[in-house]
Design a protein around this motif. Structure first.
Motif, PDB file in Angstrom:
ATOM      1  N   THR A  65       1.374 -61.343  12.102  1.00 11.79           N
ATOM      2  CA  THR A  65       0.790 -61.706  10.824  1.00 11.79           C
ATOM      3  C   THR A  65       1.612 -61.084   9.710  1.00 11.79           C
ATOM      4  O   THR A  65       2.033 -59.933   9.805  1.00 11.79           O
ATOM      5  N   MET A  66       1.845 -61.860   8.660  1.00 11.96           N
ATOM      6  CA  MET A  66       2.469 -61.340   7.448  1.00 11.96           C
ATOM      7  C   MET A  66       1.468 -61.524   6.317  1.00 11.96           C
ATOM      8  O   MET A  66       0.584 -62.372   6.389  1.00 11.96           O
ATOM      9  N   TYR A  67       1.609 -60.717   5.280  1.00  9.23           N
ATOM     10  CA  TYR A  67       0.668 -60.731   4.170  1.00  9.23           C
ATOM     11  C   TYR A  67       1.425 -60.916   2.864  1.00  9.23           C
ATOM     12  O   TYR A  67       2.576 -60.498   2.747  1.00  9.23           O
ATOM     13  N   PHE A  68       0.753 -61.518   1.886  1.00 13.39           N
ATOM     14  CA  PHE A  68       1.340 -61.615   0.557  1.00 13.39           C
ATOM     15  C   PHE A  68       0.246 -61.496  -0.477  1.00 13.39           C
ATOM     16  O   PHE A  68      -0.919 -61.795  -0.225  1.00 13.39           O
ATOM     17  N   GLU A  69       0.652 -61.030  -1.664  1.00 14.18           N
ATOM     18  CA  GLU A  69      -0.296 -60.911  -2.760  1.00 14.18           C
ATOM     19  C   GLU A  69       0.365 -61.309  -4.069  1.00 14.18           C
ATOM     20  O   GLU A  69       1.546 -61.047  -4.283  1.00 14.18           O
ATOM     21  N   PHE A  70      -0.423 -61.962  -4.906  1.00 14.59           N
ATOM     22  CA  PHE A  70      -0.031 -62.263  -6.271  1.00 14.59           C
ATOM     23  C   PHE A  70      -0.775 -61.260  -7.144  1.00 14.59           C
ATOM     24  O   PHE A  70      -1.994 -61.095  -7.018  1.00 14.59           O
ATOM     25  N   ILE A  71      -0.037 -60.596  -8.033  1.00 15.53           N
ATOM     26  CA  ILE A  71      -0.588 -59.519  -8.852  1.00 15.53           C
ATOM     27  C   ILE A  71      -0.273 -59.796 -10.319  1.00 15.53           C
ATOM     28  O   ILE A  71       0.814 -60.261 -10.642  1.00 15.53           O
ATOM     29  N   GLY A  72      -1.206 -59.482 -11.186  1.00 14.95           N
ATOM     30  CA  GLY A  72      -0.984 -59.590 -12.622  1.00 14.95           C
ATOM     31  C   GLY A  72      -2.082 -58.849 -13.359  1.00 14.95           C
ATOM     32  O   GLY A  72      -2.945 -58.214 -12.745  1.00 14.95           O
ATOM     33  N   THR A  73      -2.058 -58.929 -14.695  1.00 13.55           N
ATOM     34  CA  THR A  73      -3.124 -58.361 -15.504  1.00 13.55           C
ATOM     35  C   THR A  73      -3.603 -59.404 -16.498  1.00 13.55           C
ATOM     36  O   THR A  73      -2.802 -60.109 -17.106  1.00 13.55           O
ATOM     37  N   ILE A  74      -4.925 -59.500 -16.640  1.00 11.83           N
ATOM     38  CA  ILE A  74      -5.541 -60.400 -17.619  1.00 11.83           C
ATOM     39  C   ILE A  74      -6.453 -59.544 -18.479  1.00 11.83           C
ATOM     40  O   ILE A  74      -7.340 -58.865 -17.958  1.00 11.83           O
ATOM     41  N   GLY A  75      -6.227 -59.566 -19.785  1.00 14.36           N
ATOM     42  CA  GLY A  75      -7.034 -58.753 -20.694  1.00 14.36           C
ATOM     43  C   GLY A  75      -6.960 -57.274 -20.383  1.00 14.36           C
ATOM     44  O   GLY A  75      -7.940 -56.556 -20.549  1.00 14.36           O
ATOM     45  N   GLY A  76      -5.804 -56.818 -19.902  1.00 16.08           N
ATOM     46  CA  GLY A  76      -5.614 -55.416 -19.586  1.00 16.08           C
ATOM     47  C   GLY A  76      -6.200 -54.986 -18.251  1.00 16.08           C
ATOM     48  O   GLY A  76      -6.101 -53.828 -17.867  1.00 16.08           O
ATOM     49  N   MET A  77      -6.807 -55.923 -17.514  1.00 16.54           N
ATOM     50  CA  MET A  77      -7.428 -55.606 -16.232  1.00 16.54           C
ATOM     51  C   MET A  77      -6.578 -56.166 -15.082  1.00 16.54           C
ATOM     52  O   MET A  77      -6.107 -57.301 -15.159  1.00 16.54           O
ATOM     53  N   PRO A  78      -6.394 -55.394 -14.002  1.00 17.38           N
ATOM     54  CA  PRO A  78      -5.595 -55.887 -12.874  1.00 17.38           C
ATOM     55  C   PRO A  78      -6.314 -57.002 -12.118  1.00 17.38           C
ATOM     56  O   PRO A  78      -7.534 -56.986 -11.980  1.00 17.38           O
ATOM     57  N   VAL A  79      -5.521 -57.952 -11.639  1.00 19.92           N
ATOM     58  CA  VAL A  79      -6.018 -59.054 -10.821  1.00 19.92           C
ATOM     59  C   VAL A  79      -5.106 -59.173  -9.616  1.00 19.92           C
ATOM     60  O   VAL A  79      -3.885 -59.236  -9.756  1.00 19.92           O
ATOM     61  N   VAL A  80      -5.694 -59.196  -8.413  1.00 16.67           N
ATOM     62  CA  VAL A  80      -4.921 -59.280  -7.174  1.00 16.67           C
ATOM     63  C   VAL A  80      -5.567 -60.311  -6.267  1.00 16.67           C
ATOM     64  O   VAL A  80      -6.776 -60.344  -6.109  1.00 16.67           O
ATOM     65  N   GLY A  81      -4.729 -61.165  -5.673  1.00 17.17           N
ATOM     66  CA  GLY A  81      -5.194 -62.098  -4.652  1.00 17.17           C
ATOM     67  C   GLY A  81      -4.300 -61.966  -3.428  1.00 17.17           C
ATOM     68  O   GLY A  81      -3.080 -61.938  -3.567  1.00 17.17           O
ATOM     69  N   ARG A  82      -4.901 -61.855  -2.242  1.00 20.68           N
ATOM     70  CA  ARG A  82      -4.122 -61.669  -1.009  1.00 20.68           C
ATOM     71  C   ARG A  82      -4.454 -62.741   0.015  1.00 20.68           C
ATOM     72  O   ARG A  82      -5.586 -63.195   0.106  1.00 20.68           O
ATOM     73  N   LYS A  83      -3.431 -63.089   0.805  1.00 28.16           N
ATOM     74  CA  LYS A  83      -3.594 -64.001   1.934  1.00 28.16           C
ATOM     75  C   LYS A  83      -2.631 -63.566   3.023  1.00 28.16           C
ATOM     76  O   LYS A  83      -1.784 -62.710   2.820  1.00 28.16           O
ATOM     77  N   SER A  84      -2.752 -64.228   4.170  1.00 25.47           N
ATOM     78  CA  SER A  84      -1.864 -63.916   5.287  1.00 25.47           C
ATOM     79  C   SER A  84      -1.421 -65.211   5.959  1.00 25.47           C
ATOM     80  O   SER A  84      -1.998 -66.270   5.732  1.00 25.47           O
ATOM     81  N   PHE A  85      -0.390 -65.085   6.780  1.00 25.51           N
ATOM     82  CA  PHE A  85       0.044 -66.199   7.621  1.00 25.51           C
ATOM     83  C   PHE A  85       0.655 -65.613   8.886  1.00 25.51           C
ATOM     84  O   PHE A  85       1.125 -64.483   8.898  1.00 25.51           O
ATOM     85  N   GLU A  86       0.594 -66.391   9.952  1.00 25.76           N
ATOM     86  CA  GLU A  86       1.175 -65.996  11.245  1.00 25.76           C
ATOM     87  C   GLU A  86       2.581 -66.572  11.342  1.00 25.76           C
ATOM     88  O   GLU A  86       2.778 -67.756  11.064  1.00 25.76           O
ATOM     89  N   ARG A  87       3.536 -65.769  11.728  1.00 24.66           N
ATOM     90  CA  ARG A  87       4.872 -66.329  11.991  1.00 24.66           C
ATOM     91  C   ARG A  87       5.038 -66.486  13.481  1.00 24.66           C
ATOM     92  O   ARG A  87       4.684 -65.612  14.270  1.00 24.66           O
ATOM     93  N   LYS A  88       5.545 -67.635  13.874  1.00 19.22           N
ATOM     94  CA  LYS A  88       5.711 -67.994  15.278  1.00 19.22           C
ATOM     95  C   LYS A  88       7.177 -68.295  15.561  1.00 19.22           C
ATOM     96  O   LYS A  88       7.913 -68.742  14.687  1.00 19.22           O
ATOM     97  N   TRP A  89       7.564 -68.108  16.797  1.00 19.59           N
ATOM     98  CA  TRP A  89       8.927 -68.448  17.225  1.00 19.59           C
ATOM     99  C   TRP A  89       9.060 -69.949  17.450  1.00 19.59           C
ATOM    100  O   TRP A  89      10.037 -70.555  17.081  1.00 19.59           O
ATOM    101  N   SER A  90       8.068 -70.567  18.068  1.00 18.28           N
ATOM    102  CA  SER A  90       8.077 -72.021  18.301  1.00 18.28           C
ATOM    103  C   SER A  90       6.635 -72.526  18.326  1.00 18.28           C
ATOM    104  O   SER A  90       5.708 -71.748  18.356  1.00 18.28           O
ATOM    105  N   LYS A  91       6.506 -73.828  18.310  1.00 16.82           N
ATOM    106  CA  LYS A  91       5.175 -74.450  18.262  1.00 16.82           C
ATOM    107  C   LYS A  91       4.452 -74.354  19.561  1.00 16.82           C
ATOM    108  O   LYS A  91       4.934 -74.243  20.607  1.00 16.82           O
TER     109      LYS A  91
END
Length: 91
Positions: A65-91
């Protein structure tokens, strides 16, 4: 599930407290490996208000599993969203 070597599109959206799409300040994308160690930090593209994406080539390594997040600030407040995905060698 993406295969190692595939290019995938990672997407993130930001909304304000009124549920309207908003462009945060200091937006970045952070990608983590399966042990949640940071492996990349990038600036995503912003095709329309509040919507961001980044085309990412899945790196070689263990199938996990790998993870990623988009990060920013709106109105001086932090905002974070995270998701994951599985990396595979073959189908």
């Amino acid at each position: 599930m993406p295969l190692i070597g595939d290019t995938i599109r990672l997407k993130g959206e930001f909304k304000d407290f009124d549920e309207n799409y908003a462009d945060p300040d200091d937006v970045k994308l952070v990608i983590y490996d399966g042990q949640k160690r940071q492996i990349e930090e990038s600036t995503p593209l912003n095709p329309e208000v509040g919507k961001y994406y980044y085309d990412y080539t899945v790196p070689s390594g263990s199938t996990s599993t790998m993870y990623f997040e988009f990060i920013g600030t709106i109105g001086g407040m932090p905002v974070v969203g995270r998701k994951s995905f599985e990396r595979k060698w073959s189908k």
